[in-house]
Write an enzyme that holds these catalytic residues in place. Sequence first.
Site, mmCIF file in Angstrom:
data_model
loop_
_atom_site.group_PDB
_atom_site.id
_atom_site.type_symbol
_atom_site.label_atom_id
_atom_site.label_comp_id
_atom_site.label_asym_id
_atom_site.label_seq_id
_atom_site.Cartn_x
_atom_site.Cartn_y
_atom_site.Cartn_z
ATOM 1 N N CYS A 87 -17.580 -1.717 -9.946
ATOM 2 C CA CYS A 87 -16.394 -1.960 -10.877
ATOM 3 C C CYS A 87 -15.682 -3.239 -10.459
ATOM 4 C CB CYS A 87 -15.692 -0.545 -11.267
ATOM 5 S SG CYS A 87 -13.915 -0.689 -10.614
ATOM 6 N N GLU A 88 -15.127 -3.879 -11.353
ATOM 7 C CA GLU A 88 -14.309 -5.038 -10.985
ATOM 8 C C GLU A 88 -12.929 -4.882 -10.631
ATOM 9 O OE1 GLU A 88 -15.081 -8.034 -13.912
ATOM 10 O OE2 GLU A 88 -13.549 -7.219 -14.955
ATOM 11 N N HIS A 89 -12.471 -4.042 -10.915
ATOM 12 C CA HIS A 89 -10.968 -3.616 -10.948
ATOM 13 C C HIS A 89 -10.653 -2.907 -9.434
ATOM 14 C CE1 HIS A 89 -11.311 -3.048 -15.374
ATOM 15 N NE2 HIS A 89 -10.793 -4.354 -15.138
ATOM 16 N N HIS A 90 -11.874 -2.149 -8.665
ATOM 17 C CA HIS A 90 -11.627 -1.614 -7.406
ATOM 18 C C HIS A 90 -12.517 -1.872 -6.421
ATOM 19 C CE1 HIS A 90 -9.529 0.964 -10.713
ATOM 20 N NE2 HIS A 90 -8.262 1.018 -9.772
ATOM 21 N N GLN A 128 -18.072 -1.457 -17.274
ATOM 22 C CA GLN A 128 -19.165 -0.761 -18.190
ATOM 23 C C GLN A 128 -19.279 -1.414 -19.563
ATOM 24 O OE1 GLN A 128 -19.400 3.547 -17.791
ATOM 25 N NE2 GLN A 128 -20.843 3.549 -19.669
ATOM 26 N N HIS A 156 -18.098 7.053 -12.465
ATOM 27 C CA HIS A 156 -17.028 5.972 -11.899
ATOM 28 C C HIS A 156 -16.412 6.353 -10.373
ATOM 29 C CE1 HIS A 156 -17.576 2.381 -14.943
ATOM 30 N NE2 HIS A 156 -17.812 3.676 -15.776
ATOM 31 N N CYS A 158 -14.215 4.947 -8.620
ATOM 32 C CA CYS A 158 -12.936 4.863 -8.800
ATOM 33 C C CYS A 158 -12.188 5.959 -9.558
ATOM 34 C CB CYS A 158 -12.412 3.316 -9.557
ATOM 35 S SG CYS A 158 -12.986 3.277 -11.106
HETATM 36 ZN ZN LIG Z 1 -12.365 0.911 -11.120
#
Ligand SMILES: [Zn+2]
Length: 198
Positions: A87-90, A128, A156, A158
């Site tokens: 995941c590109e956020h975490h 995703q 996920h 995260c």
């Molecule tokens: Zn994430």
Amino acid sequence: MAYKKNEEFDDEVTSSLTKNYKEILSNLVDNSDREGLEKTPERVAKAMQYLTQGYHLDAKAILSSAKFHEDVSEMIIVKDIELYSMCEHHLLPFYGKAHVAYIPNGYITGLSKIARVVDVYSRRLQVQERLTQQILNAIKDTLNPLGVAVVIEASHLCMMMRGVQKQNSVTTTSAFDGEFMKNATRSEFLKLIGANLH
Ligand SMILES: [Zn+2]
């Protein structure tokens, strides 16, 4: 092209990443130079390059490399393709399964190539929803089929390890094009993969 361990790591990138991960570790733990962590920055540097190698791969070229003329117009489904992404956020993993279908319009591709395309886009920093759409677009643009459908079911980390800590939640995303915009075709596909979309 199979993953080749020696060729995949750019020395300059590895040494830059190693330096940075050393710094990150020293900010996170007390004695980051203890034995067990000594080689960790370099290992992470290589692992992250492996996990993002999809940026250097061309999904459409992979599909085109095994594109054959064939007069079939039945739905072709590759289901339960294992998928591991980040995941590109975490920068935490998400993993699950992809189900891909298309209805040929004169051309088919090797079944293993569909799985390769899933890998090419999974091994990038992703969300995703985008991953689902990119897989669909690559098949659509290369094979020009009568329809394409992609469903991804993923967990996920995260969400599971931090934040809301919903350990058992599975996120389902889908993308449909062409014939799969029709209810009957879409339902047949969803029935065959055993997915229950709302
Ligand atoms: Zn994430």
